[in-house]
Design an enzyme around this catalytic site. Structure first.
Site, PDB file in Angstrom:
ATOM      1  N   GLY A   1       0.752  -1.158   0.631  1.00 24.53           N
ATOM      2  CA  GLY A   1       0.336  -0.153   0.014  1.00 24.53           C
ATOM      3  C   GLY A   1       0.726   0.709   0.111  1.00 24.53           C
ATOM      4  O   GLY A   1       1.838   1.346   1.113  1.00 24.53           O
TER       5      GLY A   1
ATOM      6  N   GLN B   1       2.916  10.256   1.923  1.00 17.81           N
ATOM      7  CA  GLN B   1       4.071   9.450   1.621  1.00 17.81           C
ATOM      8  C   GLN B   1       4.809   9.582   0.269  1.00 17.81           C
ATOM      9  O   GLN B   1       6.763   9.583   0.664  1.00 17.81           O
ATOM     10  CB  GLN B   1       4.242   7.616   2.056  1.00 17.81           C
ATOM     11  CG  GLN B   1       3.500   6.962   2.956  1.00 17.81           C
ATOM     12  CD  GLN B   1       3.497   5.956   2.903  1.00 17.81           C
ATOM     13  OE1 GLN B   1       2.405   5.165   2.207  1.00 17.81           O
ATOM     14  NE2 GLN B   1       4.305   5.098   3.353  1.00 17.81           N
TER      15      GLN B   1
ATOM     16  N   HIS C   1      -2.617   7.391   7.581  1.00 20.02           N
ATOM     17  CA  HIS C   1      -1.489   7.687   6.915  1.00 20.02           C
ATOM     18  C   HIS C   1      -2.015   9.392   6.336  1.00 20.02           C
ATOM     19  O   HIS C   1      -1.730   9.964   6.699  1.00 20.02           O
ATOM     20  CB  HIS C   1      -0.697   7.304   5.633  1.00 20.02           C
ATOM     21  CG  HIS C   1       0.147   6.628   6.032  1.00 20.02           C
ATOM     22  ND1 HIS C   1       1.054   7.462   6.541  1.00 20.02           N
ATOM     23  CD2 HIS C   1       0.091   4.942   5.614  1.00 20.02           C
ATOM     24  CE1 HIS C   1       1.903   6.015   7.028  1.00 20.02           C
ATOM     25  NE2 HIS C   1       1.356   5.173   6.047  1.00 20.02           N
TER      26      HIS C   1
ATOM     27  N   HIS D   1      -4.238   0.721   7.721  1.00 21.25           N
ATOM     28  CA  HIS D   1      -2.736   2.000   7.819  1.00 21.25           C
ATOM     29  C   HIS D   1      -3.039   3.089   6.237  1.00 21.25           C
ATOM     30  O   HIS D   1      -2.213   3.941   7.516  1.00 21.25           O
ATOM     31  CB  HIS D   1      -2.046   0.577   7.493  1.00 21.25           C
ATOM     32  CG  HIS D   1      -0.417   1.550   7.288  1.00 21.25           C
ATOM     33  ND1 HIS D   1       0.250   0.212   8.342  1.00 21.25           N
ATOM     34  CD2 HIS D   1       0.061   1.859   6.195  1.00 21.25           C
ATOM     35  CE1 HIS D   1       1.602   1.006   8.118  1.00 21.25           C
ATOM     36  NE2 HIS D   1       1.729   2.066   6.841  1.00 21.25           N
ATOM     37  N   GLU D   2      -4.243   3.299   5.573  1.00 29.22           N
ATOM     38  CA  GLU D   2      -3.246   3.823   4.695  1.00 29.22           C
ATOM     39  C   GLU D   2      -4.309   4.825   5.179  1.00 29.22           C
ATOM     40  O   GLU D   2      -4.059   6.059   5.220  1.00 29.22           O
ATOM     41  CB  GLU D   2      -3.622   3.628   3.483  1.00 29.22           C
ATOM     42  CG  GLU D   2      -2.824   2.075   2.810  1.00 29.22           C
ATOM     43  CD  GLU D   2      -1.361   2.590   2.534  1.00 29.22           C
ATOM     44  OE1 GLU D   2      -1.206   3.736   2.375  1.00 29.22           O
ATOM     45  OE2 GLU D   2      -0.586   1.818   2.737  1.00 29.22           O
TER      46      GLU D   2
ATOM     47  N   CYS E   1       5.503  -0.120   7.600  1.00 32.36           N
ATOM     48  CA  CYS E   1       5.595   1.028   6.613  1.00 32.36           C
ATOM     49  C   CYS E   1       6.986   1.612   5.716  1.00 32.36           C
ATOM     50  O   CYS E   1       7.554   1.874   6.601  1.00 32.36           O
ATOM     51  CB  CYS E   1       5.171   2.188   7.940  1.00 32.36           C
ATOM     52  SG  CYS E   1       4.881   3.723   6.706  1.00 32.36           S
ATOM     53  N   LEU E   2       6.401   1.479   5.065  1.00 30.37           N
ATOM     54  CA  LEU E   2       7.647   2.136   3.532  1.00 30.37           C
ATOM     55  C   LEU E   2       7.998   3.682   4.530  1.00 30.37           C
ATOM     56  O   LEU E   2       9.431   3.435   4.128  1.00 30.37           O
ATOM     57  CB  LEU E   2       7.006   2.464   2.465  1.00 30.37           C
ATOM     58  CG  LEU E   2       6.846   1.084   2.022  1.00 30.37           C
ATOM     59  CD1 LEU E   2       6.271   1.443   0.484  1.00 30.37           C
ATOM     60  CD2 LEU E   2       7.639  -0.085   1.178  1.00 30.37           C
TER      61      LEU E   2
HETATM   62  O1  GNR Z   1       4.169  -2.229   2.766  1.00 34.51           O
HETATM   63  C1  GNR Z   1       3.753  -2.108   3.617  1.00 34.51           C
HETATM   64  N1  GNR Z   1       3.552  -3.443   4.509  1.00 34.51           N
HETATM   65  C2  GNR Z   1       1.867  -3.836   5.281  1.00 34.51           C
HETATM   66  C3  GNR Z   1       2.364  -4.815   6.158  1.00 34.51           C
HETATM   67  C4  GNR Z   1       1.455  -4.580   7.186  1.00 34.51           C
HETATM   68  C5  GNR Z   1       0.144  -4.006   7.537  1.00 34.51           C
HETATM   69  C6  GNR Z   1       0.403  -2.843   6.489  1.00 34.51           C
HETATM   70  C7  GNR Z   1       1.153  -2.516   5.754  1.00 34.51           C
HETATM   71  S1  GNR Z   1       1.391  -0.780   4.999  1.00 34.51           S
HETATM   72  C8  GNR Z   1       3.490  -1.001   4.024  1.00 34.51           C
HETATM   73  C9  GNR Z   1       3.278  -0.014   3.090  1.00 34.51           C
HETATM   74  C10 GNR Z   1       2.886   1.327   3.636  1.00 34.51           C
HETATM   75  O2  GNR Z   1       3.932   1.788   4.722  1.00 34.51           O
HETATM   76  N2  GNR Z   1       1.964   1.998   3.273  1.00 34.51           N
HETATM   77  O3  GNR Z   1       1.605   2.781   3.707  1.00 34.51           O
HETATM   78 NI    NI Z   2       2.834   3.069   5.334  1.00 36.58          NI
END
Ligand code: GNR
Ligand code: NI
Length: 162
Positions: free
Chosen positions: A47, A52, A135, A131-132, A89-90
């Site tokens: 995601g 980001q 953000h 999660h997204e 998270c990236l």
């Molecule tokens: O790549 C991602 N892996 C992930 C694994 C478990 C729960 C959420 C994520 S999102 C993350 C990519 C990211 O930072 N998205 O904002």
């Molecule tokens: Ni993230």
């Protein structure tokens, strides 16, 4: 199509800001979504949210292995259950931690043309949707994490499962 630079926590406070609602469904939005998908795939993420890549718009791309999902102005309609699982998270490279998320969520959003859509997800997709959307409100998983997952913990678990 282009790869954009992913902003990291602590280096830029844009990750802490509230992203603005998208009002114009124009070509510029399409380019942003294309670039976000390229950037997500290049980084091996499941995601990516627009903040980001330094853009304060309410746009998200997700692919948990079931194809690309683009969500504009996403909102959680309802959620149920709770699962504690690993998350990364990236924008927080090299770390993983456990976070409690709903088991299942239903999200309302718009597509790149502005049409209203709904997406329902369970497990990793539900986790990713939450999660997204976080953000977009300046929230990072580290704000909600229960405990860090160390390499040692991961190795021990692999040992147990072997
Ligand atoms: O790549 C991602 N892996 C992930 C694994 C478990 C729960 C959420 C994520 S999102 C993350 C990519 C990211 O930072 N998205 O904002
Ligand atoms: Ni993230």
């Amino acid at each position: 199509m282009a790869i954009r630079k992913i902003v990291e926590m602590g280096k830029d406070d844009i990750l802490r800001k509230h992203a603005r609602k998208v009002e114009k469904f124009d070509k510029r939005l399409g380019v942003l979504l294309d670039d976000m998908a390229d950037t997500m795939y290049e980084a091996d993420g499941v995601g990516l949210a627009a903040p980001q890549v330094g853009i304060l718009k309410r746009c998200v791309v997700i692919d948990v292995g079931e194809g690309l999902i683009e969500l504009i102005n996403p909102e959680i309609l309802w959620s149920e259950g709770e699962v504690v699982d690993a998350e990364g998270c990236l924008s927080v490279p090299g770390r993983r931690a456990t976070v409690a998320r709903p088991e299942k969520v239903r999200v309302h959003a718009q597509d790149r043309k502005g049409s209203h859509i709904e997406v329902e997800g369970e497990g990793l997709l539900a986790r990713c949707l939450c999660h997204e959307i976080d953000h977009l409100d300046g929230i990072l998983y580290v704000d909600k994490m229960i405990e860090d997952i160390t390499d040692q913990m991961r190795d021990e678990e692999e040992g147990e499962n072997a």
